[in-house]
Motif scaffolding. Structure first.
Motif, short mmCIF file in Angstrom:
data_model
loop_
_atom_site.label_atom_id
_atom_site.label_comp_id
_atom_site.label_asym_id
_atom_site.label_seq_id
_atom_site.Cartn_x
_atom_site.Cartn_y
_atom_site.Cartn_z
N ALA A 335 122.55 82.40 111.08
CA ALA A 335 122.96 82.42 112.50
C ALA A 335 121.93 81.65 113.33
O ALA A 335 120.74 81.64 113.02
CB ALA A 335 123.07 83.86 112.98
N PRO A 365 127.35 81.32 110.59
CA PRO A 365 128.23 82.38 111.07
C PRO A 365 128.34 82.41 112.60
O PRO A 365 129.05 83.24 113.14
CB PRO A 365 127.57 83.65 110.53
N GLY A 366 127.62 81.52 113.27
CA GLY A 366 127.70 81.44 114.73
C GLY A 366 126.34 81.55 115.37
O GLY A 366 125.31 81.56 114.68
N PHE A 367 126.33 81.59 116.70
CA PHE A 367 125.10 81.87 117.42
C PHE A 367 124.92 83.38 117.48
O PHE A 367 125.90 84.12 117.56
CB PHE A 367 125.19 81.34 118.85
N TYR A 405 131.67 78.79 112.09
CA TYR A 405 132.26 79.70 113.09
C TYR A 405 131.83 79.37 114.51
O TYR A 405 130.65 79.12 114.78
CB TYR A 405 131.86 81.15 112.77
#
Lengths: 516, 71
Positions: A335, A365-367, A405
């Motif tokens: 992340a 998986p995103g921030f 993501y």
């Protein structure tokens, strides 16, 4: 005096300057594990290629305190020479002469060396081993005329590569020099940098602290992120400067040099089938993926000890320099947080400035979300990455290895950010959010109303999961292809070759307003 | 003085791998958090003996919370 005597006098003066701060000071330098400034330059430049400028310089004699003192070369060696056959300009402070302090004459020499690098479009290298400003010459309001070096360095940024090696202390003035440079290696144990050294810190804020704790290589390579690489000793430091520059052109007007490799461009790598675990929630070491696709497995990583959830570094593919950005699932699940966004944005700007293509390996998986990161300003830090990847006009290639993501997909050069080729492994998951989070938001009412909410949620999650299958993206031609992981190297090399003639025009502007 | 092993990300405890009395090496996973769609191990910062586990499976822990003690 006749010519012969005149030449003898000249030779004697030169010899004197080459003795630096004298035998005692040199012995102390060596006892601390440091090389002398001239030993460092012998290692840096190809044999016999160094031409010194200002060897006969001495202090400006502007202060009564300085009267009678000798300052060989005024404490800084400047000149130009060749590194693996290519020219570079150098400013190397000599700690054996008044602690390498920046004297009035020394700075005239430095000015000359900087101007030489800029006007001839060759890299600028600083070797810092300096106590900072020479207070004996600078005290009082004559200070009003100083400070131009930082403006000049800022103007040079992105025109020629700038390396600042910390090979001893760097306080105040000599700490902003690395801050404005592109690449900053630090020697473990002997180097430190701080805006204010320990005596000043003690006097002004009353804190008792050692130079190592205040600004040693561990602080700057693992916590502050100011430096790029911790190295064992002076010799290793000089070597990483050479290695780093080998990936760069001499200036922003040139392309990076091609370096032929024996590693076949069409090499398929079976190992790439085994690196990503079957469970999409398990971590694996992304560095292994990098090692299996680059020429000879050689990867020059920058800031390896800081913001480890994002890997950045230089390599070659098919002989061509390439800047690699890769999410690291081993740390924070890959992340993105504020420091990794900083690290990425800066690296993208570095490569874009010097015509080095970018390769993005996505597993993000995103921030990170939550109150902590919002307070830290994750929005503006994340925006730096959006900004840098949008601005970059060098060739860009994206491989979605696994997770892609939300905004993580965008900042790692998703389709909208002009990748010249974007492909995915069959393990790819591309979506605005994960199946669990998405299901809870979209089907909240349906789940609550169902006779068995847990079963309903599980069913909906499974349906959602089918949609993040990469064949949906490939089916709509939103990504260019799904590839066998073994083909990654040849696919990327062919894309880099195709993108060599890339030309993108941007609207004229003075400069953008970067979210810093 | 036991060393506090802290969670470095907010998440749900997915699996507790070590129990009090276990000997662990530096980098061994003591428990696994579930966060950001990933299983993220909380590792022992150094070798030692686990003296307490401060979190249960299914429990939410915040970044910086102590999840185990290491002697």
């Amino acid at each position: 005096m006749g010519m012969k005597e005149l030449v003898e006098d000249l030779r004697a003066r030169r010899r004197k300057a080459l003795e630096m701060g004298g035998a005692e000071a040199l012995a102390k330098q060596h006892a601390e594990g440091k090389l002398s400034v001239r030993e460092r330059l012998d290692l840096l430049f190809d044999g016999g290629s160094f031409t010194e400028i200002g060897v006969l310089a001495t202090h400006a004699n502007i202060s009564p305190i300085m009267r009678g003192r000798e300052t060989p070369a005024d404490g800084v060696v400047t000149g130009f020479g060749k590194i693996n056959g290519r020219l570079a300009s150098v400013i190397a402070y000599d700690f054996t002469v008044m602690a390498g302090s920046m004297g009035r004459t020394g700075e005239v020499k430095c000015n000359r060396a900087r101007e030489l690098a800029l006007s001839k479009r060759i890299p600028m290298i600083w070797l810092i081993d300096s106590a900072g400003a020479r207070i004996q010459e600078a005290i009082g309001s004559t200070f009003a005329q100083s400070g131009f070096l930082f403006r000049e360095e800022s103007i040079m940024s992105g025109v020629v590569p700038m390396v600042v090696a910390m090979m001893g202390p760097g306080a105040a003035g000599t700490a902003y020099i690395p801050a404005l440079a592109d690449f900053v290696p630090m020697v473990k144990g002997t180097s430190h940098m701080a805006l204010g050294g320990p005596p000043l810190v003690k006097a002004v804020v009353g804190e008792d602290i050692t130079p190592e704790e205040l600004g040693g290589s561990k602080i700057h390579c693992e916590i502050s992120g100011v430096a790029d690489l911790e190295v064992a000793d002076d010799k290793a430091c000089i070597q990483v400067i050479k290695d780093y520059l080998s990936y760069f052109p001499q200036s922003n007007l040139e392309r990076p040099p091609l370096v032929a490799s024996e590693d076949p461009e069409d090499r398929m790598d079976e190992e790439l089938l085994t690196l990503v675990p079957d469970s999409p929630r398990r971590a694996y070491d992304m560095k292994k993926v990098i090692h299996h696709i680059v020429d000879g497995g050689r990867f020059f990583e920058l800031k390896p000890g800081w913001a480890k959830n994002l890997i950045v570094g230089l390599a070659r593919m098919g002989g061509q320099s390439v800047g690699i950005l890769a999410n690291q699932p081993m740390v924070l699940g890959g992340a993105l947080d504020i420091n990794s966004a900083d690290k990425a944005a800066r690296f993208i700007m570095l490569c874009d400035a010097f015509n080095i293509p970018l390769l993005f390996l996505q597993d993000v998986p995103g921030f990170l979300v939550g109150s902590k990161v919002e307070k830290e300003g994750i929005i503006r830090h994340g925006a730096k990455m959006l900004y840098a990847v949008s601005e970059a006009t060098v060739p860009k290639v994206t491989v979605v290895v696994r997770k892609a993501y939300g905004a993580g997909y965008f900042v790692m050069c998703g389709k909208a950010y002009e990748p010249d080729l974007i492909v995915a492994w069959p393990t790819a998951e591309i979506s605005v959010m994960g199946p669990e989070g998405g299901t809870n938001i979209i089907f909240r009412k349906e789940i609550a109303a169902a006779p068995s909410p847990d079963e309903e949620r599980a069913r909906r999650v499974e349906e959602f999961r089918k949609l993040i299958n990469p064949y949906v993206a490939a089916g709509g031609a939103f990504i260019d292809d799904i590839i066998d992981p073994r083909e990654t190297r040849p696919v990327v090399i062919r894309a880099l070759e195709m993108a060599q003639t890339k030309k993108i025009e941007r609207p004229w502007k003075k400069h953008g307003v970067m979210p810093v | 003085m036991p060393e506090e092993v802290k969670a470095h990300i907010t998440g749900v405890v997915f699996q507790v791998l070590a129990k009090p009395g276990d000997t662990v090496g530096a980098g061994d996973a003591i428990l696994v958090l579930e966060s950001m769609k990933m299983e993220i191990p909380v590792e022992a910062p150094r070798a030692g003996t686990v003296s307490a586990i401060k979190a249960k499976e299914g429990e939410t822990v915040q970044e910086g919370d102590t999840v185990a003690l290491l002697e």
